[in-house]
Design a protein around this motif. Structure first.
Motif, mmCIF file in Angstrom:
data_model
loop_
_atom_site.group_PDB
_atom_site.id
_atom_site.type_symbol
_atom_site.label_atom_id
_atom_site.label_comp_id
_atom_site.label_asym_id
_atom_site.label_seq_id
_atom_site.Cartn_x
_atom_site.Cartn_y
_atom_site.Cartn_z
ATOM 1 N N LYS A 212 0.816 -1.208 0.000
ATOM 2 C CA LYS A 212 0.000 0.000 0.000
ATOM 3 C C LYS A 212 0.855 1.266 0.000
ATOM 4 C CE LYS A 212 -3.355 -2.611 2.700
ATOM 5 N NZ LYS A 212 -4.165 -2.715 3.936
ATOM 6 N N GLY A 213 2.178 1.082 -0.146
ATOM 7 C CA GLY A 213 3.063 2.224 -0.259
ATOM 8 C C GLY A 213 3.946 2.495 0.933
ATOM 9 N N ALA A 214 3.942 1.602 1.914
ATOM 10 C CA ALA A 214 4.732 1.841 3.122
ATOM 11 C C ALA A 214 6.164 1.351 2.971
ATOM 12 C CB ALA A 214 4.081 1.159 4.321
ATOM 13 N N ASP A 215 7.128 2.200 3.358
ATOM 14 C CA ASP A 215 8.520 1.773 3.416
ATOM 15 C C ASP A 215 8.763 1.156 4.806
ATOM 16 O OD1 ASP A 215 8.982 3.829 5.317
ATOM 17 O OD2 ASP A 215 9.588 5.238 3.745
ATOM 18 N N PRO A 216 9.935 0.555 5.056
ATOM 19 C CA PRO A 216 10.176 -0.122 6.336
ATOM 20 C C PRO A 216 9.946 0.754 7.564
ATOM 21 C CG PRO A 216 11.848 -0.771 4.758
ATOM 22 C CD PRO A 216 11.050 0.315 4.102
ATOM 23 N N GLU A 217 10.327 2.026 7.502
ATOM 24 C CA GLU A 217 10.125 2.907 8.645
ATOM 25 C C GLU A 217 8.633 3.172 8.879
ATOM 26 O OE1 GLU A 217 10.817 4.907 11.992
ATOM 27 O OE2 GLU A 217 12.298 3.772 10.831
ATOM 28 N N MET A 218 7.898 3.352 7.794
ATOM 29 C CA MET A 218 6.458 3.553 7.900
ATOM 30 C C MET A 218 5.770 2.322 8.479
ATOM 31 S SD MET A 218 5.978 5.471 4.242
ATOM 32 C CE MET A 218 4.202 5.375 4.164
ATOM 33 N N VAL A 219 6.250 1.147 8.094
ATOM 34 C CA VAL A 219 5.667 -0.090 8.616
ATOM 35 C C VAL A 219 5.804 -0.134 10.142
ATOM 36 C CG1 VAL A 219 5.992 -2.590 8.745
ATOM 37 C CG2 VAL A 219 5.935 -1.460 6.518
#
Length: 375
Positions: A212-219
């Motif tokens: 959905k567009g999340a990078d590792p930090e966003m996850v």
């Protein structure tokens, strides 16, 4: 001879009703005296609304709602033939295809539009609401959905939190006093075919947010926020929703529907079989033909053909499955009541060509199947 044709859609190609009609065309082109009954099916995913509307002579209701990014989008839901049951696909209002490629961001996307569809279904007089929760663009645990229905999801200043999974950590209080009172008399059932918890390595953020567009930090942020949401749900609603199977579906919408609307999560195909009273259609049936776009080893996990075959097997009715394509492990379906399976592809060809010719290919294959049976 009496044949029940009960397929799912061939996604990206034909609706379930179109699949069924082309199978019938092939059968009756060989023998017009064969009694063929059509029953479009679904498993709670894409196409469920159309299939159930077709199967019950219901209607599609269009509604403009807030999309995943808060902009207006044209969505829809189904009101079934009994005029008491509404079927919603959350993806119609809050789905990933509604977000432009460069703007995918589950920190910001909301399920508010899904809540607006629920409110519209209540306006239409629905006494039961079925919600398919696949294909989401969101990771907000259904908070936006609840806000659209009147819930107050408040921060430390007792203001409504902003849209998106990135704001769940700001929740300090949940007030459901203004939640649409009509929901108290409505049964909400959720079509959910995954068993992910709300958070953790198998939860909504880690498993689904990257697509959905999340990078590792966003996850990491999203997962922490879902943990916080569950803590608030325990404190404010006395509900620990993390480990409910399917809580992590659709970015935590599964959890939110349980927390806010006391919804029940069930396998999608079981919901569909129950709605249409599938077993009642099996009376005096000699053969069932089912199918979907892809049959493979995963089809045994809640997909339409196996749901159909399990019901037919109770009455010792043989089942043939037809697919657009056959994948790895497809032979597993033979252990679940399906007697044989076929692909419509009859020659090497490009996918686009197969999709364009799928009606004719379905009819041709169906004719050959019935010719073989009649030998």
């Amino acid at each position: 001879m009496r044949i029940l044709v009960a397929p799912d859609s061939f996604k990206g190609s034909l609706t379930a009703m179109e699949v069924a009609k082309n199978i019938k065309k092939g059968i009756n082109s060989y023998d017009s005296k064969i009694d063929v009954e059509l029953l479009p099916m679904a498993d709670g995913g894409e196409g469920t609304v159309q299939s159930l509307v077709d199967a019950t002579n219901g209607e599609i209701i269009e509604k403009e709602v807030n999309g995943p990014l808060g902009n207006k989008v044209k969505a829809f839901y189904g009101l079934l033939g009994d005029q008491k049951t509404a079927v919603i696909e959350m993806a119609a209002a809050s789905g990933l295809p509604l977000v432009p490629e460069g703007k995918k961001n589950p920190l910001k996307t909301t399920t508010y539009g899904t809540g607006e569809l629920i409110a519209s279904a209540l306006d239409a007089g629905a006494q039961k609401i079925i919600i398919g929760i696949g294909g989401s663009a969101t990771n907000d645990a259904g908070v936006g959905m609840a806000q659209a229905l009147g819930a107050e999801i408040l921060d430390a200043e007792e203001q409504q939190i902003d849209f998106g999974g990135g704001n769940l950590d700001k929740i300090e209080k949940i007030n459901l006093d203004k939640l649409d009172s009509r929901l108290q008399d409505v049964e909400v059932v959720v079509a959910c075919d995954v068993d992910n918890p709300l958070y953790g390595k198998d939860g909504a953020a880690y498993v689904y947010a990257p697509q959905k567009g999340a990078d590792p930090e966003m996850v990491k942020i999203l997962d922490q926020n879902l943990r916080h949401f569950n803590q608030i749900a325990i404190k404010e609603l006395n509900k620990d929703i993390n480990k409910i199977p399917g809580a992590g579906a659709a970015g935590g919408l599964g959890a939110g529907l349980v927390a806010f609307l006391d919804a029940e999560l069930k396998a999608g195909v079981d919901i569909v079989l129950d709605i249409i009273d599938f077993e009642s259609y099996l009376k005096d049936v000699d053969l069932v033909i089912t199918g979907e776009g892809m049959l493979d080893g995963q089809s045994i996990y809640g997909k339409t053909p196996v749901g159909v075959s399990r019901s037919a097997a109770k009455k010792d009715i043989p089942v043939i499955a037809i697919a657009g394509t056959l994948g790895e492990g497809v032979e597993k379906i033979l252990d679940y009541g399906i007697n044989s399976y076929f692909s419509i592809i009859d020659r090497p060809a490009e996918l686009k060509e197969i999709i364009e010719e799928s009606p004719e290919l379905l009819a041709n294959l169906s004719e050959q199947i019935i010719r073989t049976i009649q030998i």
